[in-house]
Scaffold this motif. Structure first.
Motif, PDB file in Angstrom:
ATOM      1  N   VAL A   1      -1.272 -11.434  -2.957  1.00  0.00           N
ATOM      2  CA  VAL A   1      -0.698 -10.349  -2.151  1.00  0.00           C
ATOM      3  C   VAL A   1       0.782 -10.301  -2.510  1.00  0.00           C
ATOM      4  O   VAL A   1       1.566 -11.118  -2.051  1.00  0.00           O
ATOM      5  CB  VAL A   1      -0.903 -10.636  -0.648  1.00  0.00           C
ATOM      6  CG1 VAL A   1      -0.351  -9.483   0.188  1.00  0.00           C
ATOM      7  CG2 VAL A   1      -2.383 -10.866  -0.344  1.00  0.00           C
ATOM      8  N   GLU A   2       1.161  -9.362  -3.372  1.00  0.00           N
ATOM      9  CA  GLU A   2       2.474  -9.489  -4.010  1.00  0.00           C
ATOM     10  C   GLU A   2       3.469  -8.395  -3.667  1.00  0.00           C
ATOM     11  O   GLU A   2       3.100  -7.318  -3.204  1.00  0.00           O
ATOM     12  CB  GLU A   2       2.319  -9.616  -5.522  1.00  0.00           C
ATOM     13  CG  GLU A   2       1.586  -8.517  -6.215  1.00  0.00           C
ATOM     14  CD  GLU A   2       1.474  -8.768  -7.717  1.00  0.00           C
ATOM     15  OE1 GLU A   2       2.207  -9.620  -8.264  1.00  0.00           O
ATOM     16  OE2 GLU A   2       0.653  -8.084  -8.355  1.00  0.00           O
ATOM     17  N   THR A   3       4.745  -8.746  -3.886  1.00  0.00           N
ATOM     18  CA  THR A   3       5.883  -7.843  -3.678  1.00  0.00           C
ATOM     19  C   THR A   3       5.905  -7.327  -2.248  1.00  0.00           C
ATOM     20  O   THR A   3       6.165  -6.146  -2.002  1.00  0.00           O
ATOM     21  CB  THR A   3       5.866  -6.676  -4.699  1.00  0.00           C
ATOM     22  OG1 THR A   3       5.437  -7.145  -5.972  1.00  0.00           O
ATOM     23  CG2 THR A   3       7.256  -6.070  -4.853  1.00  0.00           C
ATOM     24  N   GLN A   4       5.647  -8.205  -1.312  1.00  0.00           N
ATOM     25  CA  GLN A   4       5.626  -7.828   0.099  1.00  0.00           C
ATOM     26  C   GLN A   4       7.040  -7.890   0.677  1.00  0.00           C
ATOM     27  O   GLN A   4       7.759  -8.868   0.503  1.00  0.00           O
ATOM     28  CB  GLN A   4       4.702  -8.763   0.874  1.00  0.00           C
ATOM     29  CG  GLN A   4       3.273  -8.778   0.347  1.00  0.00           C
ATOM     30  CD  GLN A   4       2.562  -7.450   0.527  1.00  0.00           C
ATOM     31  OE1 GLN A   4       2.270  -7.038   1.647  1.00  0.00           O
ATOM     32  NE2 GLN A   4       2.276  -6.771  -0.580  1.00  0.00           N
ATOM     33  N   SER A   5       7.426  -6.828   1.389  1.00  0.00           N
ATOM     34  CA  SER A   5       8.785  -6.713   1.910  1.00  0.00           C
ATOM     35  C   SER A   5       8.918  -7.156   3.355  1.00  0.00           C
ATOM     36  O   SER A   5      10.032  -7.274   3.859  1.00  0.00           O
ATOM     37  CB  SER A   5       9.267  -5.264   1.791  1.00  0.00           C
ATOM     38  OG  SER A   5       9.390  -4.881   0.446  1.00  0.00           O
ATOM     39  N   SER A   6       7.794  -7.366   4.048  1.00  0.00           N
ATOM     40  CA  SER A   6       7.835  -7.771   5.453  1.00  0.00           C
ATOM     41  C   SER A   6       6.581  -8.571   5.771  1.00  0.00           C
ATOM     42  O   SER A   6       5.568  -8.488   5.066  1.00  0.00           O
ATOM     43  CB  SER A   6       7.900  -6.544   6.369  1.00  0.00           C
ATOM     44  OG  SER A   6       6.667  -5.833   6.345  1.00  0.00           O
TER      45      SER A   6
ATOM     46  N   PRO B   1       0.811  -1.231   0.000  1.00  0.00           N
ATOM     47  CA  PRO B   1       0.000   0.000   0.000  1.00  0.00           C
ATOM     48  C   PRO B   1       0.835   1.267   0.000  1.00  0.00           C
ATOM     49  O   PRO B   1       0.325   2.351  -0.285  1.00  0.00           O
ATOM     50  CB  PRO B   1      -0.821  -0.123   1.284  1.00  0.00           C
ATOM     51  CG  PRO B   1      -0.080  -1.079   2.141  1.00  0.00           C
ATOM     52  CD  PRO B   1       0.643  -2.012   1.234  1.00  0.00           C
ATOM     53  N   PHE B   2       2.114   1.127   0.301  1.00  0.00           N
ATOM     54  CA  PHE B   2       3.001   2.283   0.293  1.00  0.00           C
ATOM     55  C   PHE B   2       4.063   2.033  -0.788  1.00  0.00           C
ATOM     56  O   PHE B   2       3.694   1.783  -1.916  1.00  0.00           O
ATOM     57  CB  PHE B   2       3.540   2.534   1.704  1.00  0.00           C
ATOM     58  CG  PHE B   2       2.405   2.683   2.684  1.00  0.00           C
ATOM     59  CD1 PHE B   2       1.655   3.850   2.721  1.00  0.00           C
ATOM     60  CD2 PHE B   2       2.021   1.628   3.500  1.00  0.00           C
ATOM     61  CE1 PHE B   2       0.556   3.985   3.561  1.00  0.00           C
ATOM     62  CE2 PHE B   2       0.926   1.741   4.344  1.00  0.00           C
ATOM     63  CZ  PHE B   2       0.191   2.920   4.375  1.00  0.00           C
ATOM     64  N   GLU B   3       5.321   2.030  -0.496  1.00  0.00           N
ATOM     65  CA  GLU B   3       6.299   1.845  -1.563  1.00  0.00           C
ATOM     66  C   GLU B   3       6.827   0.416  -1.618  1.00  0.00           C
ATOM     67  O   GLU B   3       7.057  -0.216  -0.586  1.00  0.00           O
ATOM     68  CB  GLU B   3       7.476   2.802  -1.371  1.00  0.00           C
ATOM     69  CG  GLU B   3       7.146   4.237  -1.731  1.00  0.00           C
ATOM     70  CD  GLU B   3       8.374   5.114  -1.594  1.00  0.00           C
ATOM     71  OE1 GLU B   3       9.457   4.692  -2.066  1.00  0.00           O
ATOM     72  OE2 GLU B   3       8.259   6.199  -1.009  1.00  0.00           O
ATOM     73  N   SER B   4       7.047  -0.073  -2.835  1.00  0.00           N
ATOM     74  CA  SER B   4       7.696  -1.362  -3.015  1.00  0.00           C
ATOM     75  C   SER B   4       9.127  -1.294  -2.487  1.00  0.00           C
ATOM     76  O   SER B   4       9.797  -0.255  -2.604  1.00  0.00           O
ATOM     77  CB  SER B   4       7.733  -1.741  -4.495  1.00  0.00           C
ATOM     78  OG  SER B   4       6.442  -1.760  -5.037  1.00  0.00           O
ATOM     79  N   TYR B   5       9.587  -2.393  -1.898  1.00  0.00           N
ATOM     80  CA  TYR B   5      10.960  -2.545  -1.409  1.00  0.00           C
ATOM     81  C   TYR B   5      11.255  -1.719  -0.150  1.00  0.00           C
ATOM     82  O   TYR B   5      12.395  -1.691   0.302  1.00  0.00           O
ATOM     83  CB  TYR B   5      11.997  -2.135  -2.458  1.00  0.00           C
ATOM     84  CG  TYR B   5      12.091  -2.961  -3.715  1.00  0.00           C
ATOM     85  CD1 TYR B   5      11.150  -3.915  -4.049  1.00  0.00           C
ATOM     86  CD2 TYR B   5      13.159  -2.771  -4.583  1.00  0.00           C
ATOM     87  CE1 TYR B   5      11.259  -4.658  -5.215  1.00  0.00           C
ATOM     88  CE2 TYR B   5      13.284  -3.513  -5.754  1.00  0.00           C
ATOM     89  CZ  TYR B   5      12.326  -4.455  -6.061  1.00  0.00           C
ATOM     90  OH  TYR B   5      12.452  -5.190  -7.218  1.00  0.00           O
ATOM     91  N   ARG B   6      10.267  -1.029   0.403  1.00  0.00           N
ATOM     92  CA  ARG B   6      10.537  -0.123   1.520  1.00  0.00           C
ATOM     93  C   ARG B   6       9.717  -0.517   2.744  1.00  0.00           C
ATOM     94  O   ARG B   6       8.732   0.138   3.086  1.00  0.00           O
ATOM     95  CB  ARG B   6      10.242   1.330   1.122  1.00  0.00           C
ATOM     96  CG  ARG B   6      11.020   1.857  -0.074  1.00  0.00           C
ATOM     97  CD  ARG B   6      12.526   1.745   0.109  1.00  0.00           C
ATOM     98  NE  ARG B   6      13.037   2.576   1.170  1.00  0.00           N
ATOM     99  CZ  ARG B   6      13.523   3.803   0.985  1.00  0.00           C
ATOM    100  NH1 ARG B   6      13.524   4.333  -0.224  1.00  0.00           N
ATOM    101  NH2 ARG B   6      13.994   4.491   1.991  1.00  0.00           N
ATOM    102  N   PRO B   7      10.092  -1.597   3.418  1.00  0.00           N
ATOM    103  CA  PRO B   7       9.307  -2.048   4.563  1.00  0.00           C
ATOM    104  C   PRO B   7       9.203  -1.012   5.671  1.00  0.00           C
ATOM    105  O   PRO B   7       8.216  -0.980   6.415  1.00  0.00           O
ATOM    106  CB  PRO B   7      10.056  -3.302   5.033  1.00  0.00           C
ATOM    107  CG  PRO B   7      11.438  -3.168   4.483  1.00  0.00           C
ATOM    108  CD  PRO B   7      11.270  -2.448   3.180  1.00  0.00           C
ATOM    109  N   GLU B   8      10.207  -0.140   5.780  1.00  0.00           N
ATOM    110  CA  GLU B   8      10.205   0.859   6.847  1.00  0.00           C
ATOM    111  C   GLU B   8       9.136   1.927   6.640  1.00  0.00           C
ATOM    112  O   GLU B   8       8.814   2.682   7.559  1.00  0.00           O
ATOM    113  CB  GLU B   8      11.595   1.512   6.966  1.00  0.00           C
ATOM    114  CG  GLU B   8      11.959   2.490   5.864  1.00  0.00           C
ATOM    115  CD  GLU B   8      12.458   1.815   4.580  1.00  0.00           C
ATOM    116  OE1 GLU B   8      12.855   2.549   3.645  1.00  0.00           O
ATOM    117  OE2 GLU B   8      12.445   0.572   4.513  1.00  0.00           O
ATOM    118  N   ARG B   9       8.549   1.989   5.444  1.00  0.00           N
ATOM    119  CA  ARG B   9       7.531   3.006   5.170  1.00  0.00           C
ATOM    120  C   ARG B   9       6.112   2.479   5.353  1.00  0.00           C
ATOM    121  O   ARG B   9       5.147   3.198   5.108  1.00  0.00           O
ATOM    122  CB  ARG B   9       7.723   3.564   3.759  1.00  0.00           C
ATOM    123  CG  ARG B   9       9.072   4.254   3.628  1.00  0.00           C
ATOM    124  CD  ARG B   9       9.169   5.165   2.447  1.00  0.00           C
ATOM    125  NE  ARG B   9      10.459   5.848   2.449  1.00  0.00           N
ATOM    126  CZ  ARG B   9      10.872   6.695   1.522  1.00  0.00           C
ATOM    127  NH1 ARG B   9      10.082   6.969   0.501  1.00  0.00           N
ATOM    128  NH2 ARG B   9      12.047   7.264   1.594  1.00  0.00           N
TER     129      ARG B   9
END
Length: 307
Positions: free
Chosen positions: A144-149, A110-118
């Motif tokens: 549910v795709e491209t999930q970083s965390s 829902p926010f940025e790809s590759y940026r779990p901290e956001r």
């Protein structure tokens, strides 16, 4: 509907780069969402290209339907309606295929790809619910795709786990050049831990996407081991991208990444064969992997099934 092919299931390839190749409206930050807004016929053509190439599953063009790509004002006004349009377009192509083709509802970060901290836990449900509301009538399963965390993934999973459709969670991995050691999500969580948490939360399978092919095999093996240790039956899938590894940028969508020259259909198929041997049962492609790659996978499956 569950995934059922006696050999393995073929997922489609990337949407954004195919739309660009077809001549669709295409720019950052809207990415693939721009065609959905301004020229939806191109989205239909892209889905059709993947069906014609042999995909068993096509994925809704909903990856860009989030505020940081559409803008908050457009998302609030049109996000749900655009998700409905994305679902309708994919459904129409699948229904006209003349064979069984499933529609996967894409739920992106829902926010940025590759940026779990956001990731923002308080804001995420509002965004996810808009996508789910528009897509739900048209899809056979959730991706549910491209999930970083895991926190990012399980938030989306919780929004759809009770609606009777299979849910597949796809994680993106650390994939820097020369990387060694255990495979990790971009958050730093070990794959095995993420798999255990995700299957315990009710996912039907674990996929890995939007990462370099080189890191996928270890992730598949770790997922298979973790699922086995948990006594869980789960589909494992892979759809890698064709980008060179890039460090996260402080400027979102600063440019369009270059495509690797060594990931033509013939060479990408060699990776597919390895992932199947490692235990994957669903394979396809992400950014930069197109219909020609899917056609090569289809031909390989046909030859293997006939042997």
């Amino acid at each position: 509907m569950a995934l059922e092919h006696p050999s393995f299931t073929i997922l489609d390839g990337g949407m954004g780069r195919l739309l660009e190749r077809l001549g669709a409206p295409f720019r950052l930050p809207e990415w693939s969402a721009l065609s959905l807004i301004e020229a939806p016929d191109y989205v239909t053509r892209a889905h059709q290209a993947y069906v014609d190439s042999g995909a068993d599953i096509i994925t809704t063009n909903s990856y860009g339907l989030v505020p940081h790509m559409l803008g908050e004002e457009r998302f609030s006004a049109d996000g749900r309606a655009l998700a409905d349009r994305a679902g309708r377009l994919a459904r129409a192509v699948a229904d006209a295929a003349g064979r069984r083709v499933l529609v996967a509802g894409s739920l992106p970060p829902p926010f940025e790809s590759y940026r779990p901290e956001r990731f923002q836990a308080g804001e995420a449900p509002r965004i996810i619910e808009s996508l789910v509301g528009g897509l739900r009538p048209h899809v056979d399963l959730w991706l549910v795709e491209t999930q970083s965390s895991t926190v990012e993934a399980l938030t989306a999973l919780s929004a759809v786990i009770g609606d009777g459709k299979p849910v597949y969670v796809s994680y993106t991995l650390k994939d820097e050049d020369g990387r060694t050691g255990p495979t990790e999500l971009r958050s730093g969580e070990p794959v095995s831990e993420a798999v255990r948490k995700t299957l315990a939360a009710g996912a039907s399978g674990i996929f890995f996407n939007c990462s370099q092919p080189e890191v996928m095999g270890e992730a598949v093996r770790a997922a298979r081991q973790a699922a086995g240790d948990a006594g869980a039956s789960a589909f494992i899938g892979v759809y890698a991208n064709a980008f060179a590894p890039e460090p996260p940028s402080d400027t979102p969508y600063a440019g369009i990444s270059d495509i690797r020259a060594d990931l033509d259909p013939e060479n990408y198929l060699k990776w597919i064969e390895r992932w199947l041997a490692d235990g994957a049962s669903v394979v396809g492609g992400c950014c930069g992997i197109g219909p020609e790659h899917i056609d090569a996978i289809r031909s390989f499956r046909a030859a293997r099934d006939a042997a």
